[in-house]
Design an enzyme around this catalytic site. Structure first.
Site, PDB file in Angstrom:
ATOM      1  N   LYS A 179     -24.493  41.198  -1.646  1.00 27.65           N
ATOM      2  CA  LYS A 179     -23.391  41.907  -2.323  1.00 27.65           C
ATOM      3  C   LYS A 179     -23.162  43.281  -1.681  1.00 27.65           C
ATOM      4  CE  LYS A 179     -23.380  38.431  -5.063  1.00 27.65           C
ATOM      5  NZ  LYS A 179     -22.533  37.552  -5.764  1.00 27.65           N
TER       6      LYS A 179
HETATM    7  C1  LIG Z   1     -23.102  36.663  -6.906  1.00 28.74           C
HETATM    8  C2  LIG Z   1     -22.210  36.246  -7.981  1.00 28.74           C
HETATM    9  C3  LIG Z   1     -22.688  35.891  -9.259  1.00 28.74           C
HETATM   10  C4  LIG Z   1     -24.142  35.733  -9.599  1.00 28.74           C
HETATM   11  O1  LIG Z   1     -24.970  36.725  -9.216  1.00 28.74           O
HETATM   12  P1  LIG Z   1     -26.534  36.423  -8.902  1.00 28.74           P
HETATM   13  O2  LIG Z   1     -27.088  37.798  -8.803  1.00 28.74           O
HETATM   14  O3  LIG Z   1     -26.577  35.667  -7.633  1.00 28.74           O
HETATM   15  O4  LIG Z   1     -27.074  35.663 -10.054  1.00 28.74           O
HETATM   16  C5  LIG Z   1     -21.769  35.596 -10.238  1.00 28.74           C
HETATM   17  N1  LIG Z   1     -20.457  35.618  -9.990  1.00 28.74           N
HETATM   18  C6  LIG Z   1     -19.959  35.925  -8.782  1.00 28.74           C
HETATM   19  C7  LIG Z   1     -18.480  35.949  -8.591  1.00 28.74           C
HETATM   20  C8  LIG Z   1     -20.816  36.237  -7.739  1.00 28.74           C
HETATM   21  O5  LIG Z   1     -20.312  36.518  -6.533  1.00 28.74           O
END
Ligand SMILES: *Cc1c(COP(=O)(O)O)cnc(C)c1O
Length: 364
Positions: A179
């Site tokens: 992210k």
């Molecule tokens: C990454 C992501 C998630 C989930 O996050 P995690 O930390 O991997 O559990 C949920 N929604 C979206 C749109 C994402 O990109």
């Protein structure tokens, strides 16, 4: 190979992690509290509650709003499956909304048709870091008395009309390694509502305010101080990271000139309100007969990492089909799932990398 994403790990991340190890306070200690404070400031929110990951942030946020069996939650199908799974975990039913082909986000035009007496919330996804048209969503939510949950996992730092994403409803973020800012694994919830914040804190840690007195059924969804330490070093660099992503995206858009590829645009929403896109992904569409398979193969051969986010929309995933969604059709979502792929846009790219990406895309 130019990777599709790359975490920026510097000396500060290492120093803060070592400090936590030396302190012996490993879980839900001072670093988690500091990260929550910084996150709340960044999102102009009264509260921020750290969780173990973005999926648990979404799950906890829904539970904190008392969403469960018998409720319906409107949400896009063109998203990472965690957005939808979090609704299913609570016992509620997702109701899928189609998206706009240019912003990739929920199309406000079709929302009215999805309302039933059971509709309790709308779970929005600011996909790829592009803010949703919040004016339309807010008036829709207000009209039908719906809770707004924002899946802002890809959108930390984004704004709509000058207001941070995650401050329009209950915001949910991920600090997963790929992210925009990350802690390896991690999640965060933002809210201005004292009661929602209180419930989030309880649900995160076994319903426990006083040690070993349990007020409700909760989970162990805590963040560790080791993760929070990484997140703290990262959030200090958020503006720098966002600026670099913006510059990289602007360069790609200015120099990719292949008629078989639609480059993403910052969509000034109908209201003309300004938005800040944070370019979690730089996602293009294959048109005019360009096969995505051929495009991806060529880019791989030219040393460029790509990703397809997402090849199968949620309503066509097996475990969701098994819940009785076989009759759902979402024409724009299904078309985008066939056409899209993403190019590297992360801040670790050099000018040479960017040039190489552009020339390979223009050859397609
Ligand atoms: C990454 C992501 C998630 C989930 O996050 P995690 O930390 O991997 O559990 C949920 N929604 C979206 C749109 C994402 O990109």
């Amino acid at each position: 190979m130019i990777p599709i994403s790359k975490p920026l790990i510097g000396e500060e991340e290492k120093r803060l992690v070592m400090q936590v190890l030396d302190s012996g306070m490993l879980v839900q200690g001072p670093r988690v509290a500091e990260l929550e404070q910084q996150w709340a400031i960044t999102c102009s929110s009264k509260h921020a509650i750290a969780t173990s990951n973005g999926t648990t942030a979404l799950h906890v946020a829904l539970l904190a709003h008392h969403i469960g069996a018998g409720d319906e939650v409107i949400t896009p199908s063109f998203t990472f499956v965690a957005s939808v799974n979090s609704i299913i975990y609570t016992g509620a039913r997702p109701v899928f909304a189609d998206v706009c082909p240019d912003s990739f986000n929920v199309d406000p035009v079709h929302l009215e048709e999805l309302i039933t007496p059971k509709t309790k919330a709308i779970l929005l996804v600011h996909l790829y870091g592009h803010p949703v048209d919040m004016d339309s969503i807010q008036s829709f939510a207000h009209k039908h008395n719906l809770i707004i949950i924002e899946d802002a996992c890809q959108a930390i730092g984004a704004t709509y009309d000058g207001k941070p994403i995650g401050s329009f409803g209950t915001g949910c973020f991920s600090l997963y390694a790929t992210k925009n800012i990350m802690s390896g694994e991690g999640g965060m919830i933002t809210t201005n509502d004292d009661e929602v914040a209180r419930r989030c804190r309880l649900i995160r840690a076994h319903g426990m305010e006083r040690r070993y007195y349990h007020d409700m059924l909760g989970f162990n969804f805590r963040m560790s101080d080791l993760h929070a330490a990484i997140g703290l070093a990262q959030i200090a660099r958020l503006n720098e990271i966002t600026d670099q992503r913006n510059k990289n995206a602007a360069f790609l858009t200015a120099t990719i000139n292949n008629p078989k590829v639609i480059t993403p645009r910052i969509i000034l929403v109908r209201t003309g309100k300004p938005i800040q896109h944070v370019w979690h992904q730089y996602t293009v569409r294959c048109i005019n007969g360009l096969s995505r398979e051929v495009a991806l193969k060529h880019l791989t051969e030219r040393g460029i990492g790509t990703g397809v986010f997402y090849p199968v929309p949620a309503h066509q995933q097996q475990h969701i089909l098994d819940l009785g969604y076989g009759g759902v059709t979402l024409p724009v979502t299904e078309q985008l799932a066939r056409e899209v792929f993403s190019l590297p846009v992360h801040p670790a790219l050099s000018q040479e990398d960017l040039n190489q990406i552009v020339s390979a895309v223009n050859e397609l």
